[in-house]
Design a protein around this motif. Sequence first.
Motif, PDB file in Angstrom:
ATOM      1  N   SER A  50      -3.260   0.689  14.080  1.00 27.67           N
ATOM      2  CA  SER A  50      -4.726   0.724  14.040  1.00 27.67           C
ATOM      3  C   SER A  50      -5.263   1.369  12.763  1.00 27.67           C
ATOM      4  CB  SER A  50      -5.260   1.473  15.260  1.00 27.67           C
ATOM      5  OG  SER A  50      -4.709   2.786  15.303  1.00 27.67           O
ATOM      6  N   GLY A  51      -4.577   1.165  11.651  1.00 27.40           N
ATOM      7  CA  GLY A  51      -5.003   1.753  10.381  1.00 27.40           C
ATOM      8  C   GLY A  51      -6.103   0.963   9.701  1.00 27.40           C
ATOM      9  N   ASP A  52      -6.438   1.383   8.494  1.00 30.64           N
ATOM     10  CA  ASP A  52      -7.493   0.748   7.709  1.00 30.64           C
ATOM     11  C   ASP A  52      -7.000  -0.444   6.895  1.00 30.64           C
ATOM     12  OD1 ASP A  52      -9.341   2.644   8.620  1.00 30.64           O
ATOM     13  OD2 ASP A  52      -8.906   3.996   6.944  1.00 30.64           O
ATOM     14  N   ASN A  53      -5.678  -0.602   6.767  1.00 29.61           N
ATOM     15  CA  ASN A  53      -5.064  -1.706   6.037  1.00 29.61           C
ATOM     16  C   ASN A  53      -5.581  -1.817   4.596  1.00 29.61           C
ATOM     17  OD1 ASN A  53      -3.069  -3.801   6.194  1.00 29.61           O
ATOM     18  ND2 ASN A  53      -4.723  -5.283   6.069  1.00 29.61           N
ATOM     19  N   LEU A  54      -5.688  -0.684   3.916  1.00 29.95           N
ATOM     20  CA  LEU A  54      -6.146  -0.665   2.529  1.00 29.95           C
ATOM     21  C   LEU A  54      -4.950  -0.522   1.588  1.00 29.95           C
ATOM     22  CD1 LEU A  54      -9.237   1.722   2.621  1.00 29.95           C
ATOM     23  CD2 LEU A  54      -9.243  -0.743   2.233  1.00 29.95           C
ATOM     24  N   SER A  55      -4.842  -1.417   0.648  1.00 29.33           N
ATOM     25  CA  SER A  55      -3.813  -1.258  -0.376  1.00 29.33           C
ATOM     26  C   SER A  55      -4.151  -0.031  -1.204  1.00 29.33           C
ATOM     27  CB  SER A  55      -3.728  -2.504  -1.253  1.00 29.33           C
ATOM     28  OG  SER A  55      -4.973  -2.763  -1.876  1.00 29.33           O
ATOM     29  N   PRO A  56      -3.136   0.722  -1.638  1.00 29.95           N
ATOM     30  CA  PRO A  56      -3.410   1.920  -2.426  1.00 29.95           C
ATOM     31  C   PRO A  56      -3.819   1.586  -3.860  1.00 29.95           C
ATOM     32  CG  PRO A  56      -1.057   1.586  -2.245  1.00 29.95           C
ATOM     33  CD  PRO A  56      -1.707   0.537  -1.378  1.00 29.95           C
ATOM     34  N   GLN A  57      -4.545   2.504  -4.460  1.00 28.32           N
ATOM     35  CA  GLN A  57      -4.851   2.408  -5.888  1.00 28.32           C
ATOM     36  C   GLN A  57      -3.540   2.542  -6.642  1.00 28.32           C
ATOM     37  OE1 GLN A  57      -4.424   4.910  -8.394  1.00 28.32           O
ATOM     38  NE2 GLN A  57      -5.420   3.677  -9.959  1.00 28.32           N
ATOM     39  N   VAL A  72       2.932  -7.146  -8.727  1.00 30.21           N
ATOM     40  CA  VAL A  72       3.007  -5.949  -7.901  1.00 30.21           C
ATOM     41  C   VAL A  72       3.547  -6.350  -6.538  1.00 30.21           C
ATOM     42  CG1 VAL A  72       1.642  -4.186  -6.697  1.00 30.21           C
ATOM     43  CG2 VAL A  72       1.156  -4.707  -9.084  1.00 30.21           C
ATOM     44  N   PHE A  73       4.543  -5.597  -6.091  1.00 27.67           N
ATOM     45  CA  PHE A  73       5.143  -5.830  -4.775  1.00 27.67           C
ATOM     46  C   PHE A  73       5.068  -4.550  -3.950  1.00 27.67           C
ATOM     47  CE2 PHE A  73       8.598  -9.152  -6.140  1.00 27.67           C
ATOM     48  CZ  PHE A  73       7.611 -10.092  -6.372  1.00 27.67           C
ATOM     49  N   ALA A  74       4.954  -4.701  -2.639  1.00 28.17           N
ATOM     50  CA  ALA A  74       5.156  -3.606  -1.688  1.00 28.17           C
ATOM     51  C   ALA A  74       6.160  -4.126  -0.666  1.00 28.17           C
ATOM     52  CB  ALA A  74       3.851  -3.203  -1.013  1.00 28.17           C
ATOM     53  N   TYR A  75       7.235  -3.364  -0.475  1.00 25.99           N
ATOM     54  CA  TYR A  75       8.372  -3.832   0.322  1.00 25.99           C
ATOM     55  C   TYR A  75       8.920  -2.695   1.180  1.00 25.99           C
ATOM     56  CZ  TYR A  75      13.054  -5.719   1.229  1.00 25.99           C
ATOM     57  OH  TYR A  75      14.204  -6.149   1.832  1.00 25.99           O
ATOM     58  N   ASP A  76       9.258  -3.007   2.416  1.00 25.93           N
ATOM     59  CA  ASP A  76       9.897  -2.061   3.336  1.00 25.93           C
ATOM     60  C   ASP A  76      11.334  -2.516   3.557  1.00 25.93           C
ATOM     61  OD1 ASP A  76      10.885  -0.607   5.503  1.00 25.93           O
ATOM     62  OD2 ASP A  76       9.312  -1.246   6.891  1.00 25.93           O
ATOM     63  N   PRO A  77      12.319  -1.862   2.913  1.00 24.61           N
ATOM     64  CA  PRO A  77      13.710  -2.267   3.101  1.00 24.61           C
ATOM     65  C   PRO A  77      14.271  -1.840   4.456  1.00 24.61           C
ATOM     66  CG  PRO A  77      13.629  -0.331   1.705  1.00 24.61           C
ATOM     67  CD  PRO A  77      12.201  -0.755   1.957  1.00 24.61           C
ATOM     68  N   ASP A  78      13.537  -0.997   5.201  1.00 25.38           N
ATOM     69  CA  ASP A  78      14.033  -0.458   6.470  1.00 25.38           C
ATOM     70  C   ASP A  78      13.558  -1.237   7.690  1.00 25.38           C
ATOM     71  OD1 ASP A  78      15.304   1.716   5.114  1.00 25.38           O
ATOM     72  OD2 ASP A  78      13.331   2.646   4.913  1.00 25.38           O
ATOM     73  N   ALA A  79      12.742  -2.267   7.491  1.00 26.39           N
ATOM     74  CA  ALA A  79      12.255  -3.058   8.628  1.00 26.39           C
ATOM     75  C   ALA A  79      13.446  -3.669   9.374  1.00 26.39           C
ATOM     76  CB  ALA A  79      11.309  -4.160   8.145  1.00 26.39           C
ATOM     77  N   PRO A  80      13.402  -3.666  10.698  1.00 19.08           N
ATOM     78  CA  PRO A  80      14.541  -4.157  11.479  1.00 19.08           C
ATOM     79  C   PRO A  80      14.585  -5.685  11.557  1.00 19.08           C
ATOM     80  CG  PRO A  80      12.830  -3.369  12.956  1.00 19.08           C
ATOM     81  CD  PRO A  80      12.357  -3.093  11.552  1.00 19.08           C
ATOM     82  N   THR A  81      14.671  -6.325  10.394  1.00 14.88           N
ATOM     83  CA  THR A  81      14.666  -7.782  10.339  1.00 14.88           C
ATOM     84  C   THR A  81      15.951  -8.358   9.764  1.00 14.88           C
ATOM     85  OG1 THR A  81      13.756  -7.805   8.111  1.00 14.88           O
ATOM     86  CG2 THR A  81      12.166  -7.792   9.932  1.00 14.88           C
ATOM     87  N   SER A  99      -4.403  -1.410 -13.858  1.00 17.25           N
ATOM     88  CA  SER A  99      -4.608  -0.745 -12.567  1.00 17.25           C
ATOM     89  C   SER A  99      -5.203  -1.712 -11.559  1.00 17.25           C
ATOM     90  CB  SER A  99      -5.522   0.478 -12.717  1.00 17.25           C
ATOM     91  OG  SER A  99      -6.820   0.081 -13.074  1.00 17.25           O
ATOM     92  N   LEU A 100      -5.016  -1.363 -10.292  1.00 16.80           N
ATOM     93  CA  LEU A 100      -5.647  -2.068  -9.176  1.00 16.80           C
ATOM     94  C   LEU A 100      -6.372  -1.024  -8.341  1.00 16.80           C
ATOM     95  CD1 LEU A 100      -2.774  -4.488  -8.038  1.00 16.80           C
ATOM     96  CD2 LEU A 100      -4.778  -5.045  -9.436  1.00 16.80           C
ATOM     97  N   ALA A 101      -7.587  -1.321  -7.940  1.00 17.04           N
ATOM     98  CA  ALA A 101      -8.395  -0.386  -7.162  1.00 17.04           C
ATOM     99  C   ALA A 101      -7.909  -0.314  -5.722  1.00 17.04           C
ATOM    100  CB  ALA A 101      -9.860  -0.839  -7.180  1.00 17.04           C
ATOM    101  N   THR A 102      -8.234   0.780  -5.053  1.00  9.41           N
ATOM    102  CA  THR A 102      -7.989   0.892  -3.613  1.00  9.41           C
ATOM    103  C   THR A 102      -8.636  -0.307  -2.933  1.00  9.41           C
ATOM    104  OG1 THR A 102      -8.026   3.304  -3.736  1.00  9.41           O
ATOM    105  CG2 THR A 102      -8.385   2.312  -1.561  1.00  9.41           C
ATOM    106  N   GLY A 103      -7.898  -0.973  -2.064  1.00  8.03           N
ATOM    107  CA  GLY A 103      -8.435  -2.117  -1.329  1.00  8.03           C
ATOM    108  C   GLY A 103      -8.364  -3.435  -2.061  1.00  8.03           C
ATOM    109  N   ALA A 104      -7.820  -3.464  -3.278  1.00  6.18           N
ATOM    110  CA  ALA A 104      -7.734  -4.723  -4.033  1.00  6.18           C
ATOM    111  C   ALA A 104      -6.886  -5.761  -3.308  1.00  6.18           C
ATOM    112  CB  ALA A 104      -7.172  -4.477  -5.423  1.00  6.18           C
ATOM    113  N   GLY A 105      -6.022  -5.318  -2.401  1.00  3.43           N
ATOM    114  CA  GLY A 105      -5.165  -6.235  -1.663  1.00  3.43           C
ATOM    115  C   GLY A 105      -5.867  -7.009  -0.566  1.00  3.43           C
TER     116      GLY A 105
END
Length: 185
Positions: A50-57, A72-81, A99-105
């Motif tokens: 239930s977060g805000d789902n905002l990409s970080p600056q 730019v990539f964001a990756y979770d290598p620990d996901a159980p997939t 740079s990318l602003a907060t929420g640019a995603g």
Amino acid sequence: MSTFAARMAFPAMMLGAVAANAGAFELTSTDMANGQPLTSRQEYQGFGCSGDNLSPQLSWSGAPAGTKAFAVFAYDPDAPTGSGWWHWQVVNIPAGVSSLATGAGDPARQLMPAGAVQRNNDYGQPGFGGACPPAGDHAHRYQFTVYALAHTLELPANASAALTGYMVKASALGSATLEALYQRP
């Protein structure tokens, strides 16, 4: 080489190493810190989260000579997939952007620079999909990486995350990473 010359050479080599790294490719953020937890601002909204789902600056500096674009990539290598989880893939960020602003995603916010393309994340949506590890699981690592590319990429509209990752890494002149953590009770 005399003992005196050897003693003098070592500090000179160390100063040279520091100078060589002074312009190193670096990724920073005002919204997260390396090795520290993300906040609920970067948590996904859905899948029980239930977060805000905002990409970080994100800001980067010291890109290698010849850089024509960034990814730019964001990756979770620990996901159980068995193959991790792609939270964000952006390609063809113009070389003049640092740079990318907060929420640019969030594609609806229209904060991404012209020419940049946000690919589908593993939630099946274009743009950023925040952290949402299984409740009670150990802290997951979230690797935010900027890649300096030798050229812009031509990818099919339906390119998989694996294909996008392959093409980015094949074209990368360098990369810089921040790794944050996240855990749900």
